[in-house]
Write an enzyme that holds these catalytic residues in place. Structure first.
Site, PDB file in Angstrom:
ATOM      1  CE1 TYR A   1      11.469  27.135  10.165  1.00 33.19           C
ATOM      2  CE2 TYR A   1      11.052  26.458   7.908  1.00 33.19           C
ATOM      3  CZ  TYR A   1      11.222  27.455   8.848  1.00 33.19           C
ATOM      4  OH  TYR A   1      11.137  28.773   8.487  1.00 33.19           O
TER       5      TYR A   1
ATOM      6  NE  ARG B   1      -1.526  -1.476   3.672  1.00 31.97           N
ATOM      7  CZ  ARG B   1      -1.700  -1.305   4.978  1.00 31.97           C
ATOM      8  NH1 ARG B   1      -2.830  -0.850   5.440  1.00 31.97           N
ATOM      9  NH2 ARG B   1      -0.735  -1.594   5.825  1.00 31.97           N
TER      10      ARG B   1
ATOM     11  CE  LYS C   1      15.705  38.658   6.102  1.00 27.36           C
ATOM     12  NZ  LYS C   1      14.440  38.315   6.715  1.00 27.36           N
ATOM     13  CG  ASP C   2      18.677  35.123   2.862  1.00 29.88           C
ATOM     14  OD1 ASP C   2      18.381  35.803   3.868  1.00 29.88           O
ATOM     15  OD2 ASP C   2      18.145  34.027   2.607  1.00 29.88           O
TER      16      ASP C   2
ATOM     17  NE  ARG D   1      12.860  29.179   0.572  1.00 27.33           N
ATOM     18  CZ  ARG D   1      11.977  30.139   0.314  1.00 27.33           C
ATOM     19  NH1 ARG D   1      11.938  31.215   1.073  1.00 27.33           N
ATOM     20  NH2 ARG D   1      11.138  30.015  -0.691  1.00 27.33           N
TER      21      ARG D   1
ATOM     22  CG  HIS E   1      17.583  32.907   7.675  1.00 27.68           C
ATOM     23  ND1 HIS E   1      16.688  32.319   6.813  1.00 27.68           N
ATOM     24  CD2 HIS E   1      18.167  33.902   6.971  1.00 27.68           C
ATOM     25  CE1 HIS E   1      16.722  32.939   5.649  1.00 27.68           C
ATOM     26  NE2 HIS E   1      17.620  33.903   5.714  1.00 27.68           N
TER      27      HIS E   1
ATOM     28  CG  HIS F   1      18.524  25.835   9.309  1.00 30.91           C
ATOM     29  ND1 HIS F   1      17.379  26.170   8.608  1.00 30.91           N
ATOM     30  CD2 HIS F   1      18.824  24.563   8.976  1.00 30.91           C
ATOM     31  CE1 HIS F   1      17.007  25.115   7.896  1.00 30.91           C
ATOM     32  NE2 HIS F   1      17.859  24.133   8.098  1.00 30.91           N
TER      33      HIS F   1
END
Length: 183
Positions: A132, A23, A169-170, A59, A62, A119
């Site tokens: 997360y 399944r 921004k990053d 990303r 941060h 991270h």
């Protein structure tokens, strides 16, 4: 669940027990008692976040500072990412070091990143859905970040830099040396 300690104290790779049959599959993705026993600390998650990104999206890196610092339990529901945690705890023996792990919807691994770490992740597949849990609520004034290509950290993203998709921004985050202190 199998909890694998990394070189960064407090960071764990978590491999689920997956039960398969004709399944499909079943797995327990989170159990607070099992989790707390596995990481050796009490962590109470208060917020779930999810993002969808395309290939080349980076990303991060941060983190949240002070009383708003966050621990995270991250995983990929669909696709594949290179997930990275950087130790930014000032008195840590592994300060400035990082751990990178491949997370995918296929391997179902999770990565626990305690408070005191930056991270980020890079999407390696055509698309990825990233999920997360956080143990503290987001606070805009407590945002911190590190430049993804800070030479003092030395992360090899194994991706052509001209193909990266990074927010404005990053792209202007500080290096570790100039970043906001986590505490």
């Amino acid at each position: 669940m199998n909890f694998i300690a990394t070189k960064l104290e407090g960071c764990y790779i978590i491999e689920p027990k997956i039960i398969t049959d004709e399944r499909g599959y079943f797995m327990e993705s989170f159990n607070e008692r099992t989790f707390q026993k596995g990481v050796g600390q009490e962590v109470h998650f208060v917020q779930d976040n999810q993002s969808f990104s395309t290939r080349g999206v980076l990303r991060g890196l941060h983190y949240q500072t002070g009383e708003h610092a966050q621990a995270k339990l991250v995983r990929v529901l669909q696709g594949e990412v290179l997930d990275v945690a950087v130790d930014i705890r000032p008195n840590s023996a592994t300060y400035g070091q990082f751990e990178a792990i491949l997370l995918s919807g296929e391997n179902q691994k999770q990565f626990f990143i305690p408070r005191g770490f930056a991270h980020g992740f890079l999407v390696l597949s055509e698309t990825a859905t990233f999920f997360y849990k956080c143990d503290n609520f987001y606070n805009k004034e407590s945002e911190g970040g590190l430049l993804y290509n800070d030479k003092s950290i030395g992360i090899n993203w194994n991706f052509n830099e001209s193909d990266l998709i990074i927010s404005e921004k990053d792209q202007i985050l500080p290096t570790l040396e100039n970043a906001k202190k986590v505490w």
